[in-house]
Design a protein around this motif. Sequence first.
Motif, PDB file in Angstrom:
ATOM      1  N   CYS A   1       0.833  -1.200   0.000  1.00  0.00           N
ATOM      2  CA  CYS A   1       0.000   0.000   0.000  1.00  0.00           C
ATOM      3  C   CYS A   1       0.871   1.255   0.000  1.00  0.00           C
ATOM      4  N   ARG A   2       0.226   2.378  -0.295  1.00  0.00           N
ATOM      5  CA  ARG A   2       0.932   3.657  -0.248  1.00  0.00           C
ATOM      6  C   ARG A   2       1.027   4.099   1.214  1.00  0.00           C
ATOM      7  N   PRO A   3       2.233   4.306   1.749  1.00  0.00           N
ATOM      8  CA  PRO A   3       2.372   4.681   3.168  1.00  0.00           C
ATOM      9  C   PRO A   3       1.949   6.127   3.420  1.00  0.00           C
ATOM     10  N   VAL A   4       1.651   6.431   4.678  1.00  0.00           N
ATOM     11  CA  VAL A   4       1.312   7.796   5.115  1.00  0.00           C
ATOM     12  C   VAL A   4       2.309   8.220   6.192  1.00  0.00           C
ATOM     13  N   ASP A   5       2.409   9.535   6.419  1.00  0.00           N
ATOM     14  CA  ASP A   5       3.429  10.071   7.327  1.00  0.00           C
ATOM     15  C   ASP A   5       3.010  10.052   8.791  1.00  0.00           C
ATOM     16  N   THR A   6       1.705  10.017   9.063  1.00  0.00           N
ATOM     17  CA  THR A   6       1.232  10.070  10.451  1.00  0.00           C
ATOM     18  C   THR A   6       0.236   8.944  10.696  1.00  0.00           C
ATOM     19  N   PRO A   7       0.174   8.401  11.919  1.00  0.00           N
ATOM     20  CA  PRO A   7      -0.738   7.278  12.190  1.00  0.00           C
ATOM     21  C   PRO A   7      -2.202   7.674  12.313  1.00  0.00           C
ATOM     22  N   ILE A   8      -2.490   8.977  12.508  1.00  0.00           N
ATOM     23  CA  ILE A   8      -3.883   9.422  12.643  1.00  0.00           C
ATOM     24  C   ILE A   8      -3.970  10.868  12.174  1.00  0.00           C
ATOM     25  N   GLU A   9      -5.123  11.239  11.683  1.00  0.00           N
ATOM     26  CA  GLU A   9      -5.304  12.608  11.212  1.00  0.00           C
ATOM     27  C   GLU A   9      -5.270  13.589  12.382  1.00  0.00           C
ATOM     28  N   GLN A  10      -4.641  14.728  12.145  1.00  0.00           N
ATOM     29  CA  GLN A  10      -4.627  15.766  13.165  1.00  0.00           C
ATOM     30  C   GLN A  10      -6.025  16.370  13.295  1.00  0.00           C
ATOM     31  N   ASN A  11      -6.421  16.625  14.547  1.00  0.00           N
ATOM     32  CA  ASN A  11      -7.757  17.156  14.823  1.00  0.00           C
ATOM     33  C   ASN A  11      -8.856  16.260  14.239  1.00  0.00           C
ATOM     34  N   HIS A  12      -8.702  14.974  14.450  1.00  0.00           N
ATOM     35  CA  HIS A  12      -9.654  14.007  13.912  1.00  0.00           C
ATOM     36  C   HIS A  12     -11.022  14.177  14.574  1.00  0.00           C
ATOM     37  N   LYS A  13     -12.063  13.673  13.918  1.00  0.00           N
ATOM     38  CA  LYS A  13     -13.439  13.777  14.422  1.00  0.00           C
ATOM     39  C   LYS A  13     -14.034  12.388  14.677  1.00  0.00           C
TER      40      LYS A  13
END
Length: 260
Positions: A42-54
């Motif tokens: 898969c395409r990796p992401v830089d952070t494990p969770i979105e900032q200011n998640h809802k």
Amino acid sequence: MKDLGDLKYFLGIEVARGRSGIFLCQWKYVLDLLTETGLLDCRPVDTPIEQNHKLAEYPDQVSTDRARYQRLVGRLIYLSHTRPDVAYAVSVVSQFMHNPSEAHMDAVVRILRYLNTAPGKGLMFSKHNHLEVSGFTDADWAGCITDQRSTSGYFTFVGGNLVTWRSKKQKVVARSSAEAEYRGMAHGVCELLWLRNLLRDLGFKPKQAMKLHCDNKAAIDISQNPVQHDRTKHVEVDRHFIKEKLDVKLIDFPFVPTEE
């Protein structure tokens, strides 16, 4: 009994020794998890969770496979033994085990995509010629959308090495950011005292006050001020507990800017 030599692999945790110290990771555990979920390429992401998640429970949310969700989150909880960088994200997704939605499953997938950036990341334990005990604590105020509770977190060092960490939602609603930070400080103090007692039992009694770094000056002022006022009456037990440890010089609260 049988001598199996130096420890190299135990319950999914890999141990590597060298001149610079001891390194713990769960590289094979992560690869097996990514292979099982089909996210190895898969395409990796830089952070494990979105900032200011809802992330929260909503009346119109679309349900997902609860058994699969619980199994994945359970494996991530075990992985956080050597990956403090995903501790907060895992603590968030573990709050929805009884009623997960597609949005919650997407958050779990994001953690897995983040792990794909560096599956061999882990903990390094090096020799720093001291056994100082210190920690850092922080909290977000009313970060949970559902019940407006705050999340506090801490991590502690012994001899310059990270040994414990935790991210947990507080049990009561804080009426101010200072109160949320102060409750987080109380949890950090408990952890430092536990480490101090453990080291004493092993024959290594700390010779100086333990430092618990905090980025909230109001919370530090409350801990050092014995006068009761409106901002402290909601944390009265924590206030006396922390003040007692300050008076006997078991602990100190240096200020650290949020940017650091």
